[in-house]
Scaffold this active site. Sequence first.
Site, PDB file in Angstrom:
ATOM      1  N   GLU A 146      10.703   9.410   9.445  1.00 13.94           N
ATOM      2  CA  GLU A 146       9.524  10.151   9.915  1.00 13.94           C
ATOM      3  C   GLU A 146       8.278   9.269   9.907  1.00 13.94           C
ATOM      4  O   GLU A 146       7.436   9.336  10.814  1.00 13.94           O
ATOM      5  CB  GLU A 146       9.297  11.382   9.020  1.00 13.94           C
ATOM      6  N   VAL A 187       6.819   6.763  13.008  1.00 15.58           N
ATOM      7  CA  VAL A 187       5.975   7.151  14.138  1.00 15.58           C
ATOM      8  C   VAL A 187       4.832   8.033  13.649  1.00 15.58           C
ATOM      9  O   VAL A 187       5.054   9.107  13.095  1.00 15.58           O
ATOM     10  CB  VAL A 187       6.769   7.929  15.213  1.00 15.58           C
ATOM     11  N   THR A 197       0.822  -1.215   0.000  1.00 13.70           N
ATOM     12  CA  THR A 197       0.000   0.000   0.000  1.00 13.70           C
ATOM     13  C   THR A 197       0.858   1.268   0.000  1.00 13.70           C
ATOM     14  O   THR A 197       0.618   2.198  -0.771  1.00 13.70           O
ATOM     15  CB  THR A 197      -0.886   0.039   1.274  1.00 13.70           C
ATOM     16  N   LYS A 230       8.990   0.962  11.917  1.00 12.72           N
ATOM     17  CA  LYS A 230       9.190   1.269  13.342  1.00 12.72           C
ATOM     18  C   LYS A 230       9.866   0.127  14.082  1.00 12.72           C
ATOM     19  O   LYS A 230      10.691   0.347  14.958  1.00 12.72           O
ATOM     20  CB  LYS A 230       7.872   1.630  14.006  1.00 12.72           C
ATOM     21  N   GLY A 289      -2.053   4.212   7.540  1.00 17.81           N
ATOM     22  CA  GLY A 289      -2.680   4.182   6.225  1.00 17.81           C
ATOM     23  C   GLY A 289      -1.676   4.489   5.123  1.00 17.81           C
ATOM     24  O   GLY A 289      -0.649   5.123   5.358  1.00 17.81           O
ATOM     25  N   ASP A 314       3.449  -2.611  18.669  1.00 18.38           N
ATOM     26  CA  ASP A 314       3.631  -1.536  17.696  1.00 18.38           C
ATOM     27  C   ASP A 314       3.821  -0.201  18.418  1.00 18.38           C
ATOM     28  O   ASP A 314       4.736   0.570  18.110  1.00 18.38           O
ATOM     29  CB  ASP A 314       2.402  -1.468  16.779  1.00 18.38           C
ATOM     30  N   LYS A 361       7.191   2.524  18.761  1.00 18.54           N
ATOM     31  CA  LYS A 361       7.123   3.979  18.577  1.00 18.54           C
ATOM     32  C   LYS A 361       7.575   4.702  19.839  1.00 18.54           C
ATOM     33  O   LYS A 361       8.258   5.722  19.767  1.00 18.54           O
ATOM     34  CB  LYS A 361       5.700   4.372  18.184  1.00 18.54           C
ATOM     35  N   ALA A 416      11.783  -3.249  -5.712  1.00 20.23           N
ATOM     36  CA  ALA A 416      12.072  -4.651  -5.406  1.00 20.23           C
ATOM     37  C   ALA A 416      10.890  -5.294  -4.705  1.00 20.23           C
ATOM     38  O   ALA A 416      10.350  -4.743  -3.743  1.00 20.23           O
ATOM     39  CB  ALA A 416      13.309  -4.749  -4.520  1.00 20.23           C
TER      40      ALA A 416
END
Lengths: 445, 445
Positions: B143, B146, B28, B119, B321, B215, B219, B58
């Site tokens: 960037e 997080v 995505t 992350k 997203g 997760d 962060k 790749a």
Amino acid sequence: MTTTAQRTYNPGKGVGEPVGIAILGHGTVGREVVRLMHEYSEDFTQRIGGPLELKGVAVSDKEKHRGTLAEDLLTDDAMSLIERDDVDLVVEVIGGIDYPRKLVLAALKAGKSVITANKALVAAHAAELSEAADAANVDLYFEAAVAAAIPVVGPLRRSLAGDQIESVSGIVNGTTNFILDAMDSTGANYDDMLAEATALGYAEADPTADVEGYDAASKAAILASLAFHTRVTADDVYCEGITNITSQDIEAAKKAGYTIKLLAICEKLTDAEGKKSISARVHPTLIPREHPLASVSKSFNAIFVEAEAAGRLMFYGNGAGGNPTASAVLGDIVGAARNKVHGGRAPGDSTYANLPIADFGEVPTRYHIDMEVIDRTGVLAEIASRFSAEGISLRTVRQEEAGENARLIVVTHTALESDLARTVSQLQESEIVKSVNSVIRLEGE
Amino acid sequence: MTTTAQRTYNPGKGVGEPVGIAILGHGTVGREVVRLMHEYSEDFTQRIGGPLELKGVAVSDKEKHRGTLAEDLLTDDAMSLIERDDVDLVVEVIGGIDYPRKLVLAALKAGKSVITANKALVAAHAAELSEAADAANVDLYFEAAVAAAIPVVGPLRRSLAGDQIESVSGIVNGTTNFILDAMDSTGANYDDMLAEATALGYAEADPTADVEGYDAASKAAILASLAFHTRVTADDVYCEGITNITSQDIEAAKKAGYTIKLLAICEKLTDAEGKKSISARVHPTLIPREHPLASVSKSFNAIFVEAEAAGRLMFYGNGAGGNPTASAVLGDIVGAARNKVHGGRAPGDSTYANLPIADFGEVPTRYHIDMEVIDRTGVLAEIASRFSAEGISLRTVRQEEAGENARLIVVTHTALESDLARTVSQLQESEIVKSVNSVIRLEGE
């Protein structure tokens, strides 16, 4: 506390040469910058890769500042301080336009990077200053010029540099937000809340720049320039202050589910032919009470960014004051000093898109109109048809009082500013409208 | 649209050499990065000072991606793509740890700057990756690792680099916020809302990393490292997920004026002797409903920063997203590409402060305890005295139901985590407590 092995910024590089700093101005912000530089000097050395060394502070009246700083650091000769060989960075925290402009240009021409907190200077002379910085290949930083410690200049220049920004809007003046918030929560009138803001130190003795929206307009110009890669100066910003907002307006807004905020709004517009332009404006604005900006209270600032890929972002915090402004200035000092020690330059001015500034009349806006009308059957229908004749559709028409004091509140859908303004002025002159109490634009629905 | 005269980034520099990009991964995020790079190629050229050129993407299985991209851009040989002479920047958007670690290290060693959205990789191997970037004098940007498009890594590294950060805390996982928000607004239970999150695409087929807090812990490690100039890895972060939160907990919280959020909390602690340490933790947390983080709904993220000079700042937006993540990746691409064209390097890893990680037991926390107690006069007083004996003072003790199902809700003042935990476990074993329904920590009052 730190061992020698930890005293490196980049492994193998060791601690670099000192970076000499000159500070122009020794007011609230200047003093905080000096204090924090001194208190955390070890941290600055580590974060930069070399020590910061304060070479001097220029003031207009040395007598006034005697005792606040080591005698040999104070000078009333700013130009000589700037030109010293051991000065690498110049920090401008004087305020005003003409005098700091002269000093900042001299510093840039002498090859010194400049950090300024001066929104009025940047909004008026960005082109000239950027050219001088480019010519000398030095940095020009001004994070503190917009919303103090809230990082917004940096994020627009860097983090969002890969996105397409559609709008940047928000509350960028703490004084007016304090006044409007106090009017909203107490029901008091403008004059009393301005007096309170002055007493509490939120408003200056001469509050003109804040309450007339000029301060916010400078910030809007800077934000629009960064967001849309286009030169926007304060003169390009439509500007309306809060001095005409009455407690009656606030009350009516509240009743209808709105709050009134002074917003800076920077938008990219696309007309029917796909031609793009920019609107930058500052005016009192009705926003729904559930809008995130509605809950920004007291002197806080908040900036909304809408970008194609990022979606909606908000930045919130202290937008003014000595400490928050010093935080932003010191962040810029670290950035410019790092570049001095390690090489490289911050992203400079970017105005390639060069979009036209839309005429304010061509900007789509919405009106909230509060007027007194004559006591006659069918007056509501008549007013609605006048809007309709100008191609403006109405969202709501509400009769507030009847009889002698019949009062109508009209909320329009989006239409061109010029059509709205013309219609209101025609109504004002018509025999059915006794007076227009207020016209306030509406956003955020 | 743009004339030749406008096609310069810095006056006099003209348009520089192309910057070659290799992208590892075509999910995505990768697809959005490619699409936006292509759609806005003119903008990227202007903002960088030279054109971006995609050299290859790749993937593990070329067949799967056939037709989504020009045939000659797809490769299943990531290592050869990285090592191509015309590749300057490598973008890693694969996910996982071991395989991307190998690729990122190879890229850095080959002198390519790296942009990663990973992350887990950064939280686990920041030291090794930073050393490789330093040794090759190239950039390592992350960037997107997080809170996706919310600029927070950049602001912590740059805008706030002159300040002393006291805490960074917030909602950094959209999946768990979606579930908790849905439980809060509908009264539904955890399993049903997890199923809904999965159906709507907010949760992955295997939601473990999100719902167990891993997760968020990655962060938290990244944020704590940046904020406190100290190496913090995911293993240093105390971590508790949301799988035990029941609709009863949410209901009880609501009744008492709280909401439950999964917070990542990074704090600088100072003990009685002035010794500083760091706490980084992730756990379900009760916060007052009027707290700004309480109104962060759905899958939105928000990060609070408290710094000495800046005061309190908040950053809010889409934390996950494809599009928001691509926005952050593209911002980093612009940064790394600018450095390639104009020279210089982004601020690297800064771990000089090297503060110890506090043992979780030594961290001051507050408990909200919901328990069933035996039906006996004086049980409330007895429980209060047990806390008091451990040196823990109580803020409120509330009896919710009486008789057979006597239920007590105890809210403590701040105490050491180990003292609180020990007291609760002793109570659990005592004859007066029938069962402990939930223990949830409390912040933000």
